[in-house]
Design a protein around this motif. Structure first.
Motif, short mmCIF file in Angstrom:
data_model
loop_
_atom_site.label_atom_id
_atom_site.label_comp_id
_atom_site.label_asym_id
_atom_site.label_seq_id
_atom_site.Cartn_x
_atom_site.Cartn_y
_atom_site.Cartn_z
N TRP A 191 83.74 1.29 47.99
CA TRP A 191 82.54 2.23 47.92
C TRP A 191 81.40 1.63 47.33
CZ3 TRP A 191 81.34 3.00 43.24
CH2 TRP A 191 82.32 3.12 42.28
N SER A 192 80.28 1.89 47.56
CA SER A 192 78.84 1.51 46.92
C SER A 192 78.17 2.89 46.82
CB SER A 192 78.00 0.48 47.66
OG SER A 192 78.77 -0.73 47.69
N VAL A 193 77.68 3.10 45.43
CA VAL A 193 77.01 4.17 45.15
C VAL A 193 75.60 3.75 44.58
CG1 VAL A 193 78.05 4.58 42.96
CG2 VAL A 193 76.83 6.33 43.95
N ALA A 194 74.45 4.22 44.90
CA ALA A 194 73.14 3.90 44.41
C ALA A 194 72.78 5.31 43.68
CB ALA A 194 72.23 3.74 45.75
N LEU A 195 72.26 4.95 42.45
CA LEU A 195 71.60 6.11 41.64
C LEU A 195 70.37 5.79 41.12
CD1 LEU A 195 75.01 6.05 39.27
CD2 LEU A 195 74.16 8.29 40.82
N LEU A 196 69.27 6.33 41.57
CA LEU A 196 67.97 5.92 41.68
C LEU A 196 66.94 7.12 41.09
CD1 LEU A 196 68.10 3.80 44.87
CD2 LEU A 196 68.30 2.76 42.44
N ASP A 197 65.89 6.61 40.60
CA ASP A 197 64.96 7.55 40.29
C ASP A 197 63.81 7.56 41.26
OD1 ASP A 197 63.42 5.51 39.65
OD2 ASP A 197 63.21 5.68 37.46
N ASP A 198 62.49 8.33 40.94
CA ASP A 198 61.66 8.64 41.90
C ASP A 198 61.02 7.20 42.16
OD1 ASP A 198 62.35 11.19 42.17
OD2 ASP A 198 60.60 11.86 41.04
N SER A 199 61.06 6.34 41.35
CA SER A 199 60.35 4.85 41.71
C SER A 199 61.53 4.03 42.13
CB SER A 199 59.66 4.53 40.31
OG SER A 199 58.69 5.42 39.55
N GLY A 200 62.64 4.14 42.36
CA GLY A 200 63.51 3.49 42.82
C GLY A 200 64.03 2.43 41.91
N HIS A 201 63.95 2.80 40.61
CA HIS A 201 64.81 2.22 39.50
C HIS A 201 66.15 2.71 39.25
CE1 HIS A 201 61.04 0.12 38.96
NE2 HIS A 201 60.42 1.18 38.64
N GLY A 202 67.02 1.91 39.29
CA GLY A 202 68.43 2.63 38.84
C GLY A 202 69.45 1.51 38.92
N VAL A 203 70.74 2.01 39.44
CA VAL A 203 71.61 1.08 39.41
C VAL A 203 72.42 1.42 40.86
CG1 VAL A 203 73.16 2.44 38.27
CG2 VAL A 203 73.74 0.13 38.30
N VAL A 204 72.95 0.24 41.55
CA VAL A 204 74.09 0.44 42.36
C VAL A 204 75.45 -0.12 41.91
CG1 VAL A 204 74.84 -0.56 44.81
CG2 VAL A 204 72.47 -0.27 44.37
N LEU A 205 76.28 0.70 42.05
CA LEU A 205 77.74 0.42 41.79
C LEU A 205 78.66 0.20 42.94
CD1 LEU A 205 78.20 3.23 38.91
CD2 LEU A 205 77.49 0.94 38.51
N THR A 206 79.47 -0.79 42.82
CA THR A 206 80.35 -0.94 44.03
C THR A 206 81.66 -1.50 43.44
OG1 THR A 206 78.43 -1.96 45.23
CG2 THR A 206 80.68 -2.68 45.84
N SER A 207 82.72 -0.88 44.21
CA SER A 207 84.03 -0.84 43.84
C SER A 207 84.69 -1.59 45.33
CB SER A 207 84.84 0.19 43.51
OG SER A 207 86.29 -0.03 43.23
N ILE A 208 85.21 -2.79 45.18
CA ILE A 208 86.00 -3.09 46.15
C ILE A 208 87.41 -3.31 46.09
CG2 ILE A 208 86.41 -5.37 47.55
CD1 ILE A 208 83.45 -6.02 46.86
N ALA A 209 88.15 -2.41 46.90
CA ALA A 209 89.38 -2.06 46.67
C ALA A 209 90.35 -3.16 47.45
CB ALA A 209 89.76 -0.73 46.93
#
Length: 134
Positions: free
Chosen positions: A79-97
């Motif tokens: 899975w990949s999850v994007a966590l971002l604020d209104d300006s598009g700043h944040g993080v993408v976390l990815t777990s490859i099983a």
């Protein structure tokens, strides 16, 4: 059961009376100006404006993309999850099983882009997290 019916009827009559009073005010042209509003309403408006400003920095745009990273595995365990604020700043976390291990990656996002190369799934997560323009 009868008490509940009578209570419902009373509530409906009160609502109808309030609606009629408001309708008369609208028809008579009486409008409330901001000078007539109680002082606490002005304070509430300031507080709402402050909360909106604060919320811009909150990581409130979120999207998850699940997929099979390897052809011989099923179940969409990566899975990949994007966590971002209104300006598009944040993080993408990815777990490859994989069969015997899982690897996790974190990539910083600034203004909806990343300095590191993003996988198609990470790009998809960012795209889904981005608010759509109306």
């Amino acid at each position: 059961m009868v008490v509940l019916g009578v209570l419902s009827l009373v509530v409906a009559l009160v609502a109808l009376a309030l609606a009629l009073v408001l309708l008369r005010q609208v028809r008579s042209g009486r409008r409330t100006t901001s000078a007539e509003l109680p002082e606490d309403v002005h304070g509430l408006r300031q507080e709402v404006a402050a909360l909106r400003t604060e919320a811009k920095d909150a990581l409130r745009h979120l999207a998850v993309v699940r997929y099979d990273a390897f052809g011989d595995m099923g179940g969409h365990l990566s899975w990949s999850v994007a966590l971002l604020d209104d300006s598009g700043h944040g993080v993408v976390l990815t777990s490859i099983a994989g069969r015997s291990e899982a690897r996790t990656y974190a990539k910083s996002i600034a203004s909806w882009t990343c300095e590191q190369q993003l996988s198609p799934e990470e790009l998809e997560a960012i795209d889904h997290a981005r608010p759509k323009r109306r």
